[in-house]
Design an enzyme around this catalytic site. Sequence first.
Site, PDB file in Angstrom:
ATOM      1  N   GLY A  30       0.817  -1.208   0.000  1.00 54.27           N
ATOM      2  CA  GLY A  30       0.000   0.000   0.000  1.00 54.27           C
ATOM      3  C   GLY A  30       0.848   1.253   0.000  1.00 54.27           C
ATOM      4  CG  ASN A 107       0.678   1.213   4.825  1.00 58.43           C
ATOM      5  OD1 ASN A 107       0.477   1.871   5.839  1.00 58.43           O
ATOM      6  ND2 ASN A 107       0.232   1.572   3.631  1.00 58.43           N
ATOM      7  CB  SER A 160      -6.226   0.998  13.770  1.00 57.44           C
ATOM      8  OG  SER A 160      -7.057   1.979  14.364  1.00 57.44           O
ATOM      9  CE1 TYR A 173     -10.279  -0.612  10.318  1.00 53.76           C
ATOM     10  CE2 TYR A 173     -10.411   0.201  12.570  1.00 53.76           C
ATOM     11  CZ  TYR A 173      -9.802   0.196  11.324  1.00 53.76           C
ATOM     12  OH  TYR A 173      -8.716   1.011  11.095  1.00 53.76           O
ATOM     13  CE  LYS A 177      -6.964  -1.819  10.780  1.00 54.00           C
ATOM     14  NZ  LYS A 177      -5.935  -1.922   9.714  1.00 54.00           N
TER      15      LYS A 177
END
Length: 287
Positions: A30, A107, A160, A173, A177
């Site tokens: 990314g 990433n 994150s 989500y 993470k």
Amino acid sequence: MGVSGSPDDGIPPIGNWNRLLDGRVAVVTGGGDGIGAGIARLFAEHGAHVEVAEVDRERANRIRDEVSGAGGSIRCHVVDVTVDDDVTRLAEAVLAEHDRIDVLVNNVGDYRPLVPFHRSTPESWQQQYDINLRHVFAVTRAFVPSMIDAHRGSIVTVHSVEGMRGYPKDPVYGAMKAAAAHFTTCLAVDLGRHGIRVNGIATDLAQTPQVDYLTGYEDVDELWASWAPVGRVGWPADQARVALFLASDQSAFVTGHNIPVDGGTKAGGGWLFSPREGRFVNRSRNL
């Protein structure tokens, strides 16, 4: 290894402070924009040959032209790291050119599809898994054998801060993470004996094309004193500097850690600074 006769035995030399990755091969997934592009730029500036994996050809060409135009060494691969065949193609191309890599930066990630849990579906769970966790397994597995053979390497996974605190907007989500963060910790213990360090960066408030923290908030700029302990938005360069530290020998004795690069939002917890009241509050009608 282990106890030695000198405090400096086995410690890599500092080398050139201006070229912390001189001659090293770094893969950045990314890497065409946002945090990934910031990392690619800084790594190239510090002497790395950067191999970028980017799903969008236009972004890949842009970062390639920018970095090479500044004198950096970079090559871009238009691949989708959520697709196993593309990961295989990426690894084969990089290893055919260099025989090994020294640094891997995982990433890629996205908060979309952002779906309240009571309206989520198995399809949305799978999308979250593919974009935030599964590719971390796949890309890491593709490159780890070459690091083991070389008995050296640094893996940095960008995830994150939502994986390190409660995230009510999308628990799925947050769970992905959190899994990426714990995979980082577990892998560090597994690979340390092979000379490989594994660490993570937990982001928040980073201004990127993917997440815009500024548009629509221009008239309340003074509230950054409430939103983040450091009092400002973050930029890809903030994340890139920490990635450089973790990738380089400056962090030779650091492994298994997930570092929040978030302007202090995780440390602040639920506390906000109220400029009007001149104090920290955990609830306020008027910050």
